[in-house]
Design a protein around this motif. Structure first.
Motif, PDB file in Angstrom:
ATOM      1  N   GLY A 182       0.792  -1.214   0.000  1.00 20.65           N
ATOM      2  CA  GLY A 182       0.000   0.000   0.000  1.00 20.65           C
ATOM      3  C   GLY A 182       0.829   1.271   0.000  1.00 20.65           C
ATOM      4  O   GLY A 182       0.290   2.368  -0.187  1.00 20.65           O
ATOM      5  N   ARG A 183       2.150   1.137   0.207  1.00 18.50           N
ATOM      6  CA  ARG A 183       3.018   2.321   0.232  1.00 18.50           C
ATOM      7  C   ARG A 183       4.051   2.300  -0.900  1.00 18.50           C
ATOM      8  O   ARG A 183       4.417   3.352  -1.416  1.00 18.50           O
ATOM      9  N   PHE A 184       4.512   1.131  -1.249  1.00 21.24           N
ATOM     10  CA  PHE A 184       5.536   0.991  -2.288  1.00 21.24           C
ATOM     11  C   PHE A 184       4.914   0.402  -3.541  1.00 21.24           C
ATOM     12  O   PHE A 184       3.939  -0.358  -3.483  1.00 21.24           O
ATOM     13  N   ALA A 185       5.520   0.711  -4.678  1.00 22.92           N
ATOM     14  CA  ALA A 185       5.097   0.130  -5.946  1.00 22.92           C
ATOM     15  C   ALA A 185       6.328  -0.192  -6.784  1.00 22.92           C
ATOM     16  O   ALA A 185       7.225   0.647  -6.923  1.00 22.92           O
ATOM     17  N   ILE A 186       6.346  -1.396  -7.321  1.00 19.99           N
ATOM     18  CA  ILE A 186       7.431  -1.783  -8.230  1.00 19.99           C
ATOM     19  C   ILE A 186       6.916  -1.655  -9.652  1.00 19.99           C
ATOM     20  O   ILE A 186       5.816  -2.104  -9.983  1.00 19.99           O
ATOM     21  N   LEU A 187       7.702  -0.995 -10.458  1.00 24.10           N
ATOM     22  CA  LEU A 187       7.298  -0.691 -11.831  1.00 24.10           C
ATOM     23  C   LEU A 187       8.400  -1.123 -12.784  1.00 24.10           C
ATOM     24  O   LEU A 187       9.581  -1.167 -12.401  1.00 24.10           O
ATOM     25  N   ARG A 188       8.003  -1.379 -14.011  1.00 28.12           N
ATOM     26  CA  ARG A 188       8.989  -1.745 -15.024  1.00 28.12           C
ATOM     27  C   ARG A 188       8.720  -0.993 -16.311  1.00 28.12           C
ATOM     28  O   ARG A 188       7.562  -0.793 -16.695  1.00 28.12           O
ATOM     29  N   ASP A 189       9.794  -0.588 -16.967  1.00 30.00           N
ATOM     30  CA  ASP A 189       9.726  -0.046 -18.316  1.00 30.00           C
ATOM     31  C   ASP A 189      10.566  -0.992 -19.171  1.00 30.00           C
ATOM     32  O   ASP A 189      11.785  -0.865 -19.243  1.00 30.00           O
ATOM     33  N   ASN A 190       9.897  -1.949 -19.782  1.00 28.20           N
ATOM     34  CA  ASN A 190      10.625  -2.977 -20.519  1.00 28.20           C
ATOM     35  C   ASN A 190      11.396  -2.408 -21.712  1.00 28.20           C
ATOM     36  O   ASN A 190      12.456  -2.907 -22.064  1.00 28.20           O
ATOM     37  N   ALA A 191      10.856  -1.372 -22.311  1.00 30.61           N
ATOM     38  CA  ALA A 191      11.538  -0.769 -23.464  1.00 30.61           C
ATOM     39  C   ALA A 191      12.885  -0.175 -23.066  1.00 30.61           C
ATOM     40  O   ALA A 191      13.818  -0.134 -23.860  1.00 30.61           O
ATOM     41  N   LYS A 192      12.974   0.259 -21.832  1.00 31.75           N
ATOM     42  CA  LYS A 192      14.209   0.864 -21.338  1.00 31.75           C
ATOM     43  C   LYS A 192      15.015  -0.087 -20.477  1.00 31.75           C
ATOM     44  O   LYS A 192      16.066   0.295 -19.957  1.00 31.75           O
ATOM     45  N   ASN A 193      14.506  -1.317 -20.301  1.00 30.06           N
ATOM     46  CA  ASN A 193      15.173  -2.279 -19.410  1.00 30.06           C
ATOM     47  C   ASN A 193      15.450  -1.651 -18.048  1.00 30.06           C
ATOM     48  O   ASN A 193      16.542  -1.780 -17.485  1.00 30.06           O
ATOM     49  N   THR A 194      14.458  -0.989 -17.545  1.00 29.72           N
ATOM     50  CA  THR A 194      14.601  -0.261 -16.287  1.00 29.72           C
ATOM     51  C   THR A 194      13.464  -0.617 -15.345  1.00 29.72           C
ATOM     52  O   THR A 194      12.317  -0.742 -15.771  1.00 29.72           O
ATOM     53  N   GLY A 195      13.810  -0.767 -14.093  1.00 31.43           N
ATOM     54  CA  GLY A 195      12.808  -0.989 -13.067  1.00 31.43           C
ATOM     55  C   GLY A 195      12.818   0.154 -12.073  1.00 31.43           C
ATOM     56  O   GLY A 195      13.813   0.875 -11.942  1.00 31.43           O
ATOM     57  N   TYR A 196      11.724   0.315 -11.384  1.00 25.98           N
ATOM     58  CA  TYR A 196      11.609   1.408 -10.425  1.00 25.98           C
ATOM     59  C   TYR A 196      10.980   0.881  -9.129  1.00 25.98           C
ATOM     60  O   TYR A 196      10.207  -0.070  -9.137  1.00 25.98           O
ATOM     61  N   LEU A 197      11.309   1.546  -8.061  1.00 27.29           N
ATOM     62  CA  LEU A 197      10.643   1.302  -6.793  1.00 27.29           C
ATOM     63  C   LEU A 197      10.149   2.661  -6.302  1.00 27.29           C
ATOM     64  O   LEU A 197      10.939   3.519  -5.903  1.00 27.29           O
ATOM     65  N   GLN A 198       8.848   2.844  -6.407  1.00 24.03           N
ATOM     66  CA  GLN A 198       8.231   4.080  -5.928  1.00 24.03           C
ATOM     67  C   GLN A 198       7.873   3.883  -4.458  1.00 24.03           C
ATOM     68  O   GLN A 198       7.102   2.974  -4.116  1.00 24.03           O
ATOM     69  N   MET A 199       8.448   4.711  -3.627  1.00 20.83           N
ATOM     70  CA  MET A 199       8.241   4.579  -2.188  1.00 20.83           C
ATOM     71  C   MET A 199       7.507   5.799  -1.668  1.00 20.83           C
ATOM     72  O   MET A 199       8.019   6.924  -1.767  1.00 20.83           O
ATOM     73  N   ASN A 200       6.324   5.590  -1.131  1.00 20.58           N
ATOM     74  CA  ASN A 200       5.508   6.670  -0.588  1.00 20.58           C
ATOM     75  C   ASN A 200       5.283   6.452   0.912  1.00 20.58           C
ATOM     76  O   ASN A 200       5.476   5.347   1.423  1.00 20.58           O
ATOM     77  N   SER A 201       4.866   7.494   1.562  1.00 21.47           N
ATOM     78  CA  SER A 201       4.584   7.430   3.008  1.00 21.47           C
ATOM     79  C   SER A 201       5.726   6.743   3.749  1.00 21.47           C
ATOM     80  O   SER A 201       5.508   5.840   4.558  1.00 21.47           O
TER      81      SER A 201
END
Length: 120
Positions: free
Chosen positions: A66-85
């Motif tokens: 509920g606070r973090f989100a893992i995201l991927r941009d496959n075209a860029k071969n990049t992953g993200y970890l969005q950390m909130n709260s």
């Protein structure tokens, strides 16, 4: 193949931070099959924070749901970890992990850890 993680930082409790993890050297015949973020706080074992196989199905540690989100941009071969709260207990060194697959190739790769500090 190398994983380049973004620099973490110092953030106040309740704030947000986005980490990125870019894979280089993949070329066109390899792809990221699985990506995850781990963290290790001082005196504690490394723990799995979030993972995704395809960017759609995701799993999270109970402590970050509920606070973090893992995201991927496959075209860029990049992953993200969005950390909130963010909370002080989120303070840790964060590591990205990716399984890279290709013709007769499968290997786990780790990015260099990045420090995230949450002040109260």
């Amino acid at each position: 193949v190398q994983l380049q993680a973004s620099v973490g930082g110092l953030v106040q409790a309740g704030g947000s931070l986005r980490l990125s993890c870019a894979a280089s050297g993949i070329g066109s015949v390899f792809r990221i099959n699985y990506m995850a973020w781990y963290r290790q706080a001082p005196g504690k074992q490394r723990e799995l924070v979030a993972s995704t196989g395809n960017g759609v199905s995701t799993q999270y540690a109970n402590s970050v749901k509920g606070r973090f989100a893992i995201l991927r941009d496959n075209a860029k071969n990049t992953g993200y970890l969005q950390m909130n709260s963010l909370k002080p207990e989120d303070t840790a060194v964060y590591y990205c992990n990716a399984q890279v697959v290709g013709p007769k190739y499968e290997a786990d790769h780790w990015g260099r850890g990045t420090q995230v500090t949450v002040s109260s």
